[in-house]
Design a protein around this motif. Structure first.
Motif, PDB file in Angstrom:
ATOM      1  N   ARG A 444       0.784  -1.235   0.000  1.00 54.65           N
ATOM      2  CA  ARG A 444       0.000   0.000   0.000  1.00 54.65           C
ATOM      3  C   ARG A 444       0.815   1.284   0.000  1.00 54.65           C
ATOM      4  O   ARG A 444       0.289   2.347  -0.356  1.00 54.65           O
ATOM      5  N   LEU A 445       2.069   1.228   0.412  1.00 56.81           N
ATOM      6  CA  LEU A 445       2.908   2.424   0.433  1.00 56.81           C
ATOM      7  C   LEU A 445       3.980   2.307  -0.639  1.00 56.81           C
ATOM      8  O   LEU A 445       4.823   1.409  -0.584  1.00 56.81           O
ATOM      9  N   SER A 446       3.952   3.206  -1.595  1.00 57.68           N
ATOM     10  CA  SER A 446       4.971   3.205  -2.632  1.00 57.68           C
ATOM     11  C   SER A 446       6.352   3.350  -2.020  1.00 57.68           C
ATOM     12  O   SER A 446       6.514   3.926  -0.940  1.00 57.68           O
ATOM     13  N   VAL A 447       7.345   2.830  -2.738  1.00 58.36           N
ATOM     14  CA  VAL A 447       8.721   2.992  -2.274  1.00 58.36           C
ATOM     15  C   VAL A 447       9.102   4.465  -2.206  1.00 58.36           C
ATOM     16  O   VAL A 447      10.037   4.850  -1.519  1.00 58.36           O
ATOM     17  N   MET A 448       8.333   5.310  -2.908  1.00 61.12           N
ATOM     18  CA  MET A 448       8.559   6.750  -2.840  1.00 61.12           C
ATOM     19  C   MET A 448       7.963   7.365  -1.572  1.00 61.12           C
ATOM     20  O   MET A 448       8.267   8.505  -1.235  1.00 61.12           O
ATOM     21  N   HIS A 449       7.087   6.623  -0.885  1.00 60.46           N
ATOM     22  CA  HIS A 449       6.370   7.187   0.262  1.00 60.46           C
ATOM     23  C   HIS A 449       7.305   7.325   1.459  1.00 60.46           C
ATOM     24  O   HIS A 449       8.076   6.416   1.759  1.00 60.46           O
ATOM     25  N   PRO A 450       7.236   8.453   2.161  1.00 57.58           N
ATOM     26  CA  PRO A 450       8.173   8.639   3.296  1.00 57.58           C
ATOM     27  C   PRO A 450       8.024   7.589   4.384  1.00 57.58           C
ATOM     28  O   PRO A 450       9.016   7.195   5.008  1.00 57.58           O
ATOM     29  N   ILE A 451       6.807   7.115   4.660  1.00 54.64           N
ATOM     30  CA  ILE A 451       6.626   6.130   5.720  1.00 54.64           C
ATOM     31  C   ILE A 451       7.197   4.777   5.291  1.00 54.64           C
ATOM     32  O   ILE A 451       7.749   4.046   6.124  1.00 54.64           O
ATOM     33  N   HIS A 452       7.073   4.437   4.016  1.00 53.52           N
ATOM     34  CA  HIS A 452       7.748   3.239   3.506  1.00 53.52           C
ATOM     35  C   HIS A 452       9.243   3.370   3.732  1.00 53.52           C
ATOM     36  O   HIS A 452       9.900   2.432   4.209  1.00 53.52           O
ATOM     37  N   ARG A 453       9.779   4.535   3.412  1.00 54.87           N
ATOM     38  CA  ARG A 453      11.225   4.751   3.549  1.00 54.87           C
ATOM     39  C   ARG A 453      11.666   4.662   5.003  1.00 54.87           C
ATOM     40  O   ARG A 453      12.727   4.131   5.318  1.00 54.87           O
ATOM     41  N   LEU A 454      10.850   5.182   5.912  1.00 55.76           N
ATOM     42  CA  LEU A 454      11.181   5.138   7.343  1.00 55.76           C
ATOM     43  C   LEU A 454      11.163   3.710   7.874  1.00 55.76           C
ATOM     44  O   LEU A 454      12.051   3.305   8.633  1.00 55.76           O
ATOM     45  N   LEU A 455      10.157   2.915   7.487  1.00 57.30           N
ATOM     46  CA  LEU A 455       9.965   1.593   8.066  1.00 57.30           C
ATOM     47  C   LEU A 455      10.809   0.502   7.421  1.00 57.30           C
ATOM     48  O   LEU A 455      11.152  -0.489   8.077  1.00 57.30           O
ATOM     49  N   ASN A 456      11.134   0.641   6.164  1.00 55.55           N
ATOM     50  CA  ASN A 456      11.748  -0.467   5.432  1.00 55.55           C
ATOM     51  C   ASN A 456      13.012  -1.022   6.092  1.00 55.55           C
ATOM     52  O   ASN A 456      13.195  -2.246   6.129  1.00 55.55           O
ATOM     53  N   ASN A 565      -2.761  17.855  10.482  1.00 57.53           N
ATOM     54  CA  ASN A 565      -3.537  16.619  10.536  1.00 57.53           C
ATOM     55  C   ASN A 565      -4.307  16.361   9.244  1.00 57.53           C
ATOM     56  O   ASN A 565      -4.539  15.205   8.870  1.00 57.53           O
ATOM     57  N   GLU A 566      -4.692  17.420   8.569  1.00 55.46           N
ATOM     58  CA  GLU A 566      -5.427  17.249   7.320  1.00 55.46           C
ATOM     59  C   GLU A 566      -4.572  16.540   6.272  1.00 55.46           C
ATOM     60  O   GLU A 566      -5.085  15.756   5.458  1.00 55.46           O
ATOM     61  N   ALA A 567      -3.265  16.797   6.300  1.00 56.13           N
ATOM     62  CA  ALA A 567      -2.374  16.128   5.341  1.00 56.13           C
ATOM     63  C   ALA A 567      -2.337  14.629   5.591  1.00 56.13           C
ATOM     64  O   ALA A 567      -2.228  13.831   4.648  1.00 56.13           O
ATOM     65  N   ILE A 568      -2.435  14.223   6.844  1.00 54.93           N
ATOM     66  CA  ILE A 568      -2.448  12.798   7.176  1.00 54.93           C
ATOM     67  C   ILE A 568      -3.764  12.168   6.756  1.00 54.93           C
ATOM     68  O   ILE A 568      -3.793  11.096   6.143  1.00 54.93           O
ATOM     69  N   GLU A 569      -4.880  12.832   7.052  1.00 59.33           N
ATOM     70  CA  GLU A 569      -6.178  12.292   6.655  1.00 59.33           C
ATOM     71  C   GLU A 569      -6.314  12.213   5.143  1.00 59.33           C
ATOM     72  O   GLU A 569      -6.997  11.325   4.619  1.00 59.33           O
ATOM     73  N   GLY A 570      -5.656  13.136   4.438  1.00 64.66           N
ATOM     74  CA  GLY A 570      -5.777  13.168   2.983  1.00 64.66           C
ATOM     75  C   GLY A 570      -4.784  12.304   2.237  1.00 64.66           C
ATOM     76  O   GLY A 570      -4.828  12.238   1.003  1.00 64.66           O
ATOM     77  N   ASP A 571      -3.882  11.642   2.945  1.00 63.69           N
ATOM     78  CA  ASP A 571      -2.888  10.778   2.290  1.00 63.69           C
ATOM     79  C   ASP A 571      -3.536   9.430   1.986  1.00 63.69           C
ATOM     80  O   ASP A 571      -3.690   8.575   2.863  1.00 63.69           O
ATOM     81  N   VAL A 572      -3.902   9.227   0.725  1.00 63.45           N
ATOM     82  CA  VAL A 572      -4.678   8.037   0.363  1.00 63.45           C
ATOM     83  C   VAL A 572      -3.870   6.755   0.568  1.00 63.45           C
ATOM     84  O   VAL A 572      -4.428   5.719   0.959  1.00 63.45           O
ATOM     85  N   GLU A 573      -2.566   6.785   0.310  1.00 61.06           N
ATOM     86  CA  GLU A 573      -1.750   5.588   0.513  1.00 61.06           C
ATOM     87  C   GLU A 573      -1.651   5.261   2.000  1.00 61.06           C
ATOM     88  O   GLU A 573      -1.766   4.086   2.397  1.00 61.06           O
ATOM     89  N   LEU A 574      -1.436   6.262   2.813  1.00 63.07           N
ATOM     90  CA  LEU A 574      -1.305   6.040   4.255  1.00 63.07           C
ATOM     91  C   LEU A 574      -2.603   5.483   4.839  1.00 63.07           C
ATOM     92  O   LEU A 574      -2.582   4.534   5.629  1.00 63.07           O
ATOM     93  N   GLN A 575      -3.727   6.073   4.450  1.00 67.92           N
ATOM     94  CA  GLN A 575      -5.010   5.597   4.970  1.00 67.92           C
ATOM     95  C   GLN A 575      -5.308   4.173   4.508  1.00 67.92           C
ATOM     96  O   GLN A 575      -5.843   3.360   5.273  1.00 67.92           O
ATOM     97  N   SER A 576      -4.958   3.870   3.271  1.00 66.98           N
ATOM     98  CA  SER A 576      -5.155   2.510   2.757  1.00 66.98           C
ATOM     99  C   SER A 576      -4.274   1.525   3.522  1.00 66.98           C
ATOM    100  O   SER A 576      -4.699   0.397   3.834  1.00 66.98           O
ATOM    101  N   TRP A 577      -3.053   1.926   3.825  1.00 64.41           N
ATOM    102  CA  TRP A 577      -2.114   1.090   4.593  1.00 64.41           C
ATOM    103  C   TRP A 577      -2.669   0.764   5.968  1.00 64.41           C
ATOM    104  O   TRP A 577      -2.725  -0.392   6.376  1.00 64.41           O
ATOM    105  N   TRP A 578      -3.119   1.793   6.680  1.00 67.75           N
ATOM    106  CA  TRP A 578      -3.604   1.584   8.044  1.00 67.75           C
ATOM    107  C   TRP A 578      -4.890   0.747   8.047  1.00 67.75           C
ATOM    108  O   TRP A 578      -5.091  -0.098   8.910  1.00 67.75           O
TER     109      TRP A 578
END
Length: 773
Positions: A444-456, A565-578
């Motif tokens: 759900r998180l592209s390799v370009m996504h910052p959270i993917h980069r943090l967790l990988n 917080n709106e940026a987090i709610e609006g991140d479609v990849e992040l919301q799909s991941w969670w």
């Protein structure tokens, strides 16, 4: 190779990337002696074509534009193919690997490659953006990559696949071997809830369509996505460690019988001799023949048995003679867990299988010097009805019969603790619960996504070690069923405890609060939000400092990419991941109300800190001290073969005649003890390619100066924490830093290398980034 516009183009596309230079030296081809230098710019497509009908055109490179969109495809404009022409296929593969490695870690817009193992792989490595910030020319490529990684949920996965999907634990049983190897499917039902594991799609077993067939046990061949596999050096090292441990610790051929009850150790000296340097480490003929049944011959050929002395477990390293061992064999340091777990639900079934298990409860007293002293032990057995349970209470004594009975009662408590440690604290609460997060991240998180980069970096090798555990450790007839007293219901106990698991209680402060080891800080001056009740508590004291450092790093990282917080709610990849973590990865708990919504920066920071904590420091504290504390079997028996004898019985008379001999008969037999020691020897070893907390996996991990500087601050803070840990360990007032066993607490030293310890082998220190063993 510079930018390459298509023929007939009226303008040159702006290739959205930085340039990369790589030098490929050909020392294999005697015809071509020159060194070639290639300058590669842009988004790369590397294609390895196996077809022999296109001689001299086996590898090609293309570049995507990051700004100019092809109106026909909706993707970035694609350059013409540039071919690499070489003679030897071996060299071509080497060139391809070098190019891919360079591009993955350094190229601005990643690589698209095609090989016989992985078609059309697209990555954008060190440029980090949430989805709505993706350059228009790369939006479709980003979507396509995630679609490809998710697959279609069909078919058997092959070694070269890169597909991430979920499945239940439906491959632990082996009905093809007989009904005694039947095991329930874990996950997907209210009766047996469990975290999901990576799907392999193997054929059905004899149990029916709900269960998978099993591969051969010890060939180490089981599917995980290609990105999750061990490197060849680490895989060879693991095979060698397994064989070396078996050769060193398993008993002689005459006693190599898994359930032979008569094969007990006859003295404490025999137990100590397990660790002797005089013990033969030659792979005798019978041993080689036995291993051939488990391990492919090619594996055995590549493994060498080093002639080296294994370290004596620290718990007994200060004991000068075997005569003194009976006075110190039960000494244990304070663990990071103090609660006892009752076994009433399962004890009836367990005790029908030749072992003797009680439900246990221990009352501890906090002394003025900060140490915990056991006051009483209660051992219970089920009776004909719940109100007719059998209870026995034991009190500590220094000598005589009561002292010996106290030692036997402690042995049963330690056996319970060993089972809880392996099945719950270790396997379930680190290995098993993290795997769904890995799968969801890759899907759900592209390799370009910052959270993917943090967790990988914190997911390295976890799926592979978990797959190997299903192959030889937690399966029917596997190692844990052989050495732990629950036997065939080991995983059912693990499943039962998962019913109580809550992700929001897995962070260290929340865990300490739940276990009554801390209270909430009323003034909220402490950054952890809690106050410890037991001040001399090494795991908590050291761990909370590391927890705060991780959380501050995660806070800075997330704040850089999410301004509100709106940026987090609006991140479609992040919301799909969670959402996928809750509804699929931990789908049996999707209705639980304790799941936090991913609607704020604080929610995100807490979840990511918890996940990184579990994968790094929590796992390190549980796993890497096992050899030091548990390798000497009397200090951590995995089962008991005798109950504490009742006065007036024949067994009580046997006990009075020779308490030491009775105790040795209570312990597991030679085979079970030897296998248990071999296991903790393997698990406690740091691997050759370990990456430690605060260390980057590669220079191209992220291309942002602000984040790089903050990561450097995080690394420096970990070094300072380690210095403070070492200072606390030197404080004579903090008695629990060494405990009765005189073992210095080093399990939460962040970096093994900086503490002058070997980064490979048994060191008992260092926090690897991930659950890699």
């Amino acid at each position: 190779m510079d930018e390459m516009p298509k023929k007939g183009s009226s303008s040159v596309p702006k290739w959205h990337s930085s340039s990369v230079t790589t030098r490929i030296v050909n020392n294999l081809n005697p015809i071509c002696q020159a060194t070639q230098q290639l300058t590669l710019k842009g988004k790369f497509v590397i294609i390895h074509n196996q077809s022999k009908s296109i001689p001299g055109k086996l590898i090609s490179v293309q570049i995507y534009s990051g700004t100019d969109v092809d109106p026909e495809t909706g993707k970035g404009k694609l350059s013409e193919k540039a071919y690499f022409k070489q003679v030897f296929n071996m060299l071509l593969k080497k060139v391809a690997r070098q190019l891919v490695e360079v591009v993955r870690h350094k190229a601005g817009y990643g690589v698209e490659e095609e090989t016989e193992q992985d078609e059309n792989r697209r990555t954008r490595e060190n440029s980090v953006e949430v989805f709505h910030q993706t350059p228009r020319a790369l939006v479709e490529l980003r979507k396509e990559e995630l679609d490809r990684l998710r697959g279609n949920g069909m078919g058997e996965r092959k070694e070269w696949d890169r597909i991430y999907d979920y499945d239940c634990y439906n491959d632990l049983g082996d009905a093809d071997k007989g009904p005694e190897h039947h095991r329930p499917v874990l996950g997907g039902s209210r009766l047996f809830p469990y975290p999901r594991r990576g799907r392999t799609g193997r054929k059905h077993s004899a149990e029916g369509p709900s269960s998978e067939s099993r591969p051969q046990p010890m060939n180490f061949s089981i599917y995980v996505p290609s990105d999750e596999r061990f490197g060849p050096t680490k895989l060879k090292e693991l095979k060698s460690n397994c064989v070396n441990a078996m050769v060193h610790f398993l008993p002689p051929k005459a006693e190599f019988l898994p359930r032979r009850k008569s094969a007990n150790f006859q003295s404490f000296q025999e137990l100590l001799d397990m660790f002797s340097s005089n013990r033969s480490q030659r792979m005798e003929g019978w041993m080689r023949d036995y291993l051939k049944k488990l391990i492919p011959l090619d594996y055995i050929k590549e493994i060498t048995i080093p002639n080296k002395e294994l370290p004596i477990p620290q718990i007994i390293s200060d004991i000068p003679t075997s005569e003194q061992i009976r006075n110190t064999e039960f000494n244990t340091t304070i663990n990071h867990r103090t609660e006892a777990r009752r076994m009433d639900t399962f004890s009836g079934k367990i005790n029908a299988n030749g072992v003797c298990a009680y439900a246990s409860r221990t009352l501890l007293f906090l002394r003025s010097d900060g140490m915990l002293k056991p006051l009483t032990i209660e051992l219970s057995l089920p009776g004909p009805s719940p109100h007719l349970e059998i209870h026995r209470v034991f009190l500590p004594a220094k000598q005589g019969t009561q002292a010996a009975l106290w030692q036997l009662a402690k042995t049963h408590v330690l056996a319970n603790d060993a089972v809880y440690h392996q099945l719950i604290s270790h396997w379930l609460c680190t290995h098993a619960v993290v795997e769904p997060f890995i799968i969801a991240t890759k899907r759900r998180l592209s390799v370009m996504h910052p959270i993917h980069r943090l967790l990988n970096p914190h997911f390295k090798d976890t799926m592979h070690i978990n797959a190997l555990a299903r192959l030889i450790l937690i399966n029917s007839g596997g190692i844990l069923e052989r050495i732990l007293f629950p036997g065939e219901i080991c995983m059912q106990i693990s499943c039962d405890l998962y019913k109580e698991w809550r992700f929001n209680e897995q962070g260290l402060p929340a865990d300490l609060l739940k276990r009554g080891m801390a209270v909430k800080d009323p003034d909220m001056k402490n950054p952890t939000g809690i106050q410890l009740l037991l001040l001399d508590y090494p795991y908590a004291t050291d761990g909370l400092e590391i927890w705060v450092a991780i959380k501050e790093w995660v806070q800075d990282f997330c704040s850089f990419f999410y301004k509100d917080n709106e940026a987090i709610e609006g991140d479609v990849e992040l919301q799909s991941w969670w959402s996928e973590i809750r509804t699929q990865g931990h789908g049996d708990k999707h209705n639980d109300t304790w799941w936090d919504q991913m609607t704020s920066l604080s929610n995100l920071v807490e979840a990511l800190t918890t996940l990184i904590w579990i994968a790094s420091a929590k796992h390190a504290s549980i796993n890497y001290g096992q050899y030091a504390y548990s390798a000497y079997p009397p200090n951590r028996p995995t089962l008991c073969r005798k109950f504490v004898p009742l006065e007036g019985t024949v067994e009580f008379g046997e006990f009075l005649k020779d308490p030491d001999k009775f105790f040795l008969k209570m312990l597991p037999n030679r085979f079970e003890m030897s296998l248990a020691v071999a296991l903790v020897d393997i698990l406690s070893r740091h691997t050759c390619d370990e990456v430690y907390l605060g260390c980057q996996q590669s220079p191209g991990w992220i291309d942002n100066e602000v984040i790089q500087n903050r990561f450097a601050d995080f690394k420096q803070e970990l070094k300072e924490i380690q210095s403070r840990i070492m200072q606390r360990n030197r404080d004579p007032k903090l008695k629990n830093r060494r405990g009765p066993g005189n073992i210095e607490y080093t399990l939460l030293f962040p970096d093994a290398a900086s503490s002058s310890a070997s980064t490979s082998g048994i060191s008992g220190r260092g926090i690897p980034n991930s659950i890699s063993i």
